[in-house]
Design a protein around this motif. Structure first.
Motif, PDB file in Angstrom:
ATOM      1  N   VAL A 149      31.902  25.400  66.989  1.00 49.95           N
ATOM      2  CA  VAL A 149      32.019  26.814  67.360  1.00 49.95           C
ATOM      3  C   VAL A 149      32.358  26.949  68.838  1.00 49.95           C
ATOM      4  N   VAL A 150      31.656  26.194  69.684  1.00 49.41           N
ATOM      5  CA  VAL A 150      31.884  26.269  71.126  1.00 49.41           C
ATOM      6  C   VAL A 150      33.282  25.784  71.478  1.00 49.41           C
ATOM      7  N   LEU A 151      33.726  24.690  70.879  1.00 46.30           N
ATOM      8  CA  LEU A 151      35.060  24.163  71.163  1.00 46.30           C
ATOM      9  C   LEU A 151      36.147  25.110  70.687  1.00 46.30           C
ATOM     10  N   CYS A 152      35.918  25.773  69.566  1.00 50.29           N
ATOM     11  CA  CYS A 152      36.895  26.744  69.063  1.00 50.29           C
ATOM     12  C   CYS A 152      37.080  27.883  70.057  1.00 50.29           C
ATOM     13  N   CYS A 153      35.967  28.424  70.550  1.00 49.13           N
ATOM     14  CA  CYS A 153      36.028  29.541  71.500  1.00 49.13           C
ATOM     15  C   CYS A 153      36.577  29.095  72.849  1.00 49.13           C
ATOM     16  N   LEU A 155      37.958  15.756  63.782  1.00 47.44           N
ATOM     17  CA  LEU A 155      37.919  17.090  63.184  1.00 47.44           C
ATOM     18  C   LEU A 155      37.554  18.145  64.223  1.00 47.44           C
ATOM     19  N   LEU A 156      36.729  17.784  65.186  1.00 51.69           N
ATOM     20  CA  LEU A 156      36.401  18.719  66.268  1.00 51.69           C
ATOM     21  C   LEU A 156      37.649  19.060  67.075  1.00 51.69           C
ATOM     22  N   LEU A 157      38.527  18.091  67.273  1.00 49.59           N
ATOM     23  CA  LEU A 157      39.788  18.368  67.961  1.00 49.59           C
ATOM     24  C   LEU A 157      40.638  19.350  67.158  1.00 49.59           C
ATOM     25  N   THR A 158      40.609  19.208  65.840  1.00 50.19           N
ATOM     26  CA  THR A 158      41.342  20.143  64.985  1.00 50.19           C
ATOM     27  C   THR A 158      40.790  21.556  65.121  1.00 50.19           C
ATOM     28  N   VAL A 159      39.470  21.669  65.177  1.00 47.90           N
ATOM     29  CA  VAL A 159      38.838  22.979  65.353  1.00 47.90           C
ATOM     30  C   VAL A 159      39.261  23.600  66.675  1.00 47.90           C
TER      31      VAL A 159
END
Length: 211
Positions: free
Chosen positions: A121-125, A65-69
């Motif tokens: 949040v960090v991975l999204c940015c 899911l973090l990869l999706t974000v």
């Protein structure tokens, strides 16, 4: 479907490029370097993040899911920062800023393993910043190439730089994890971003004026 609809729109190009495609790599080094970094971070990060995430204590579904974000960040940043980029004459400044965001985000990863939300949040940015650096680099290379066969050669330089990055990224990040442990994932990505920041600062200092 879009390619099928535009099947008759391909231009006829008979002339040869004025420059070999390899020359465009050095003609616009900050742009081609950004593409290389994006290829390395994108493929290296995507291919090894699940390993990093599960070793950090997340479940496989949480890591996926973090990869999706991260992919969502790639998408939403294109519109807002893309419009901002259109208003900036010297694209190197924006490219450097985006890479600094990626660098800071990578350095923060080891400190965020206890919080899935903060890491998301960090991975999204960071993912959005790296993706924007790639698309802005493509426009910078195209601007220097003008049109016709030169544009084809410049595009070949763009693709070549990205492809080299996709080969180097997983190798370097994987080796870093073998040597430095799980945090080697973040250190390697930060190293890629740091190299680009150093190159960009040197280029801006040596050639501060760019229309």
């Amino acid at each position: 479907m879009p390619i099928f609809l535009a099947r008759d729109e391909s231009p006829v190009i008979d002339e040869k490029p004025d420059r070999h495609f390899m020359r465009y790599i050095f003609l616009v080094p900050t742009a081609t370097a950004a593409v290389f970094i994006f290829g390395a971070v994108e493929l290296g990060g995507l291919s090894l993040f699940t390993v990093y995430g599960t070793r950090s204590g997340f479940t496989e579904s949480q890591a996926a899911l973090l990869l999706t974000v991260m992919g969502i960040g790639n998408f939403i940043f294109q519109f807002s920062l893309g419009m901002l980029s259109d208003q900036i004459k010297d694209k190197r400044t924006l490219l450097t800023a985006m890479t600094v965001i990626g660098l800071v985000g990578a350095l923060c990863l080891p400190m965020l393993v206890e919080s899935w939300f903060l890491m998301a949040v960090v991975l999204c940015c960071s993912g959005g910043a790296a993706s924007l650096a790639s698309t802005r680099s493509a426009s910078a290379i195209s601007a220097r190439a003008c049109k016709g066969s030169d544009l084809l050669a410049a595009n070949a330089a763009f693709v070549f730089s990205y492809a080299v990055g996709t080969v180097a990224g997983p190798q370097v990040i994987g080796a870093s994890m073998d040597v430095a442990g799980n945090n080697g994932f973040a250190w390697a990505i930060a190293g890629f971003f740091g190299l680009y920041v150093a190159l960009s600062v040197v280029r801006i200092v040596l050639n501060p004026k760019r229309s």
